[in-house]
Design a protein around this motif. Structure first.
Motif, short mmCIF file in Angstrom:
data_model
loop_
_atom_site.label_atom_id
_atom_site.label_comp_id
_atom_site.label_asym_id
_atom_site.label_seq_id
_atom_site.Cartn_x
_atom_site.Cartn_y
_atom_site.Cartn_z
N VAL A 299 51.11 -30.98 83.15
CA VAL A 299 52.27 -30.85 82.20
C VAL A 299 51.83 -30.08 81.01
CG1 VAL A 299 53.32 -33.10 82.76
CG2 VAL A 299 51.33 -32.93 80.99
N ARG A 300 52.84 -29.09 80.37
CA ARG A 300 52.42 -28.44 79.32
C ARG A 300 53.54 -28.53 78.08
NH1 ARG A 300 51.75 -25.77 84.09
NH2 ARG A 300 49.58 -24.60 84.27
N GLY A 301 52.88 -28.27 76.90
CA GLY A 301 53.77 -28.40 75.72
C GLY A 301 52.70 -28.52 74.54
N SER A 302 53.26 -28.67 73.56
CA SER A 302 52.77 -29.10 72.38
C SER A 302 53.31 -30.19 71.41
CB SER A 302 52.27 -27.61 71.29
OG SER A 302 53.63 -27.03 71.02
N THR A 303 54.43 -30.62 72.09
CA THR A 303 54.99 -31.68 71.28
C THR A 303 55.46 -32.70 72.31
OG1 THR A 303 57.34 -30.62 71.25
CG2 THR A 303 56.15 -29.82 69.54
N LEU A 304 55.62 -33.77 71.60
CA LEU A 304 56.09 -34.95 72.37
C LEU A 304 57.43 -34.79 73.27
CD1 LEU A 304 55.22 -37.89 70.11
CD2 LEU A 304 53.97 -37.11 72.03
N LEU B 59 56.57 -32.35 76.24
CA LEU B 59 55.95 -33.18 77.19
C LEU B 59 56.62 -34.00 77.98
CD1 LEU B 59 52.51 -33.90 75.27
CD2 LEU B 59 52.92 -32.36 77.01
N ASP B 60 57.61 -34.84 77.26
CA ASP B 60 58.56 -35.63 77.90
C ASP B 60 59.52 -35.09 78.91
OD1 ASP B 60 60.15 -38.32 77.89
OD2 ASP B 60 61.83 -37.00 77.21
N ARG B 61 60.03 -33.57 78.34
CA ARG B 61 60.89 -32.87 79.37
C ARG B 61 59.95 -32.35 80.51
NH1 ARG B 61 62.58 -30.39 74.57
NH2 ARG B 61 61.17 -28.54 74.95
N HIS C 296 59.49 -39.86 87.78
CA HIS C 296 58.56 -41.02 87.04
C HIS C 296 57.40 -40.33 86.53
CE1 HIS C 296 60.61 -44.89 88.54
NE2 HIS C 296 61.31 -43.87 89.42
N PRO C 297 56.57 -40.97 85.44
CA PRO C 297 55.46 -40.41 85.02
C PRO C 297 54.16 -40.26 85.84
CG PRO C 297 56.49 -41.75 83.52
CD PRO C 297 57.11 -41.93 84.53
N LYS D 123 47.34 -41.74 94.36
CA LYS D 123 47.81 -41.76 93.09
C LYS D 123 48.21 -40.44 92.71
CE LYS D 123 44.29 -44.46 92.15
NZ LYS D 123 43.32 -45.32 91.54
N ILE D 124 49.44 -40.28 91.88
CA ILE D 124 49.90 -39.17 91.59
C ILE D 124 50.05 -39.18 89.86
CG2 ILE D 124 51.48 -37.31 91.50
CD1 ILE D 124 52.49 -38.42 94.34
N LEU D 125 49.10 -38.68 89.36
CA LEU D 125 48.96 -38.89 87.84
C LEU D 125 49.37 -37.40 86.98
CD1 LEU D 125 45.94 -41.07 87.78
CD2 LEU D 125 48.35 -41.64 87.29
N PRO D 126 49.72 -37.33 85.82
CA PRO D 126 49.98 -36.11 85.03
C PRO D 126 48.80 -35.69 84.36
CG PRO D 126 50.72 -38.18 83.72
CD PRO D 126 50.39 -38.52 85.30
N ARG D 127 48.55 -34.70 84.11
CA ARG D 127 47.42 -33.97 83.46
C ARG D 127 47.80 -33.06 82.40
NH1 ARG D 127 42.81 -31.90 86.94
NH2 ARG D 127 41.94 -34.00 86.85
N TRP D 128 47.21 -33.18 81.05
CA TRP D 128 47.91 -32.35 80.08
C TRP D 128 46.47 -31.94 79.35
CZ3 TRP D 128 48.07 -33.86 74.47
CH2 TRP D 128 48.68 -32.81 73.71
#
Length: 207
Positions: free
Chosen positions: A34-39, A42-44, A60-61, A94-99
């Motif tokens: 996931v990419r971005g600098s604001t919440l 990141l939510d998008r 889902h997250p 398990k599938i997890l997000p990484r930022w």
């Protein structure tokens, strides 16, 4: 935050009796970036890239894919038949997000993300824990089945037992999600407060 793959039916065969072994459990974790600098960004990203669940395709997250399988042999003896060898399997993914925080991301954004990521990881690990418990329960129940008059009856008893435990497992996972959904705000607030305190303590230690 979780969706299960359809559980595989246990394959069965006739064969000589063998020692029953513990279930074979394989686990791996995959990540989506996931990419971005604001919440908001990141939510998008989570809503766009998170694993889909169900026919509606909701994102889902995180997710834990669960697949049961295995093989059972039946041992005919005289006018009876019993379970021979049991080789149950459980596959967990398990599938997890990484930022990776960007330079423009604020410290507050980093702390909030860390809080969310920790909760997602814990949530999916709890799903995996439920599945591990059920594959062991299911195998134990099958191994403890008494003999039947013939192997067709023995196989029917095994199928009924595995079907019951798979259904109970599904219900346990759904019940867990319901409880988690009710407590999510309180849980995240508590975890966020802990991470803020840790960040402040770390900052004071470096001064």
């Amino acid at each position: 935050m979780k969706r299960m793959l359809p559980a595989a039916l246990v394959a069965a065969s006739l064969g000589a009796a063998g020692a029953a072994g513990a279930a074979t459990i394989s686990e791996r974790t995959t990540y989506f970036a996931v990419r971005g600098s604001t919440l908001e960004q990141l939510d998008r990203e989570l809503n766009r890239k998170g694993p889909s669940a169900g026919t509606a395709g909701d994102r889902h997250p995180g997710a834990t894919q669960v697949s049961f399988g295995g093989r059972i042999t039946y041992a005919p003896s005289g006018r009876a038949c019993r379970v021979g060898r049991t080789d149950f399997t459980l596959k967990l993914v398990k599938i997890l997000p990484r930022w990776t925080p960007t330079r423009s991301a604020s410290a507050a954004t980093a702390i909030i993300w860390r809080t969310l990521a920790e909760d997602i990881y814990r949530h999916e690990e709890d799903h995996a824990k439920i599945a591990r418990g059920y594959v062991r329960k299911m195998e134990s129940a099958v191994r403890n089945l008494g003999p039947r008059p013939d192997c067709r009856s023995m196989e029917a008893a095994v199928n009924a037992t595995t079907a019951r435990y798979l259904k109970e497992h599904e219900r346990a996972q759904l019940d867990f999600d319901k409880v988690e959904g009710r407590e999510v705000n309180r849980r995240l607030k508590r975890l966020l407060q802990r991470n803020i305190e840790k960040a402040l303590a770390s900052e004071r230690a470096t001064q």
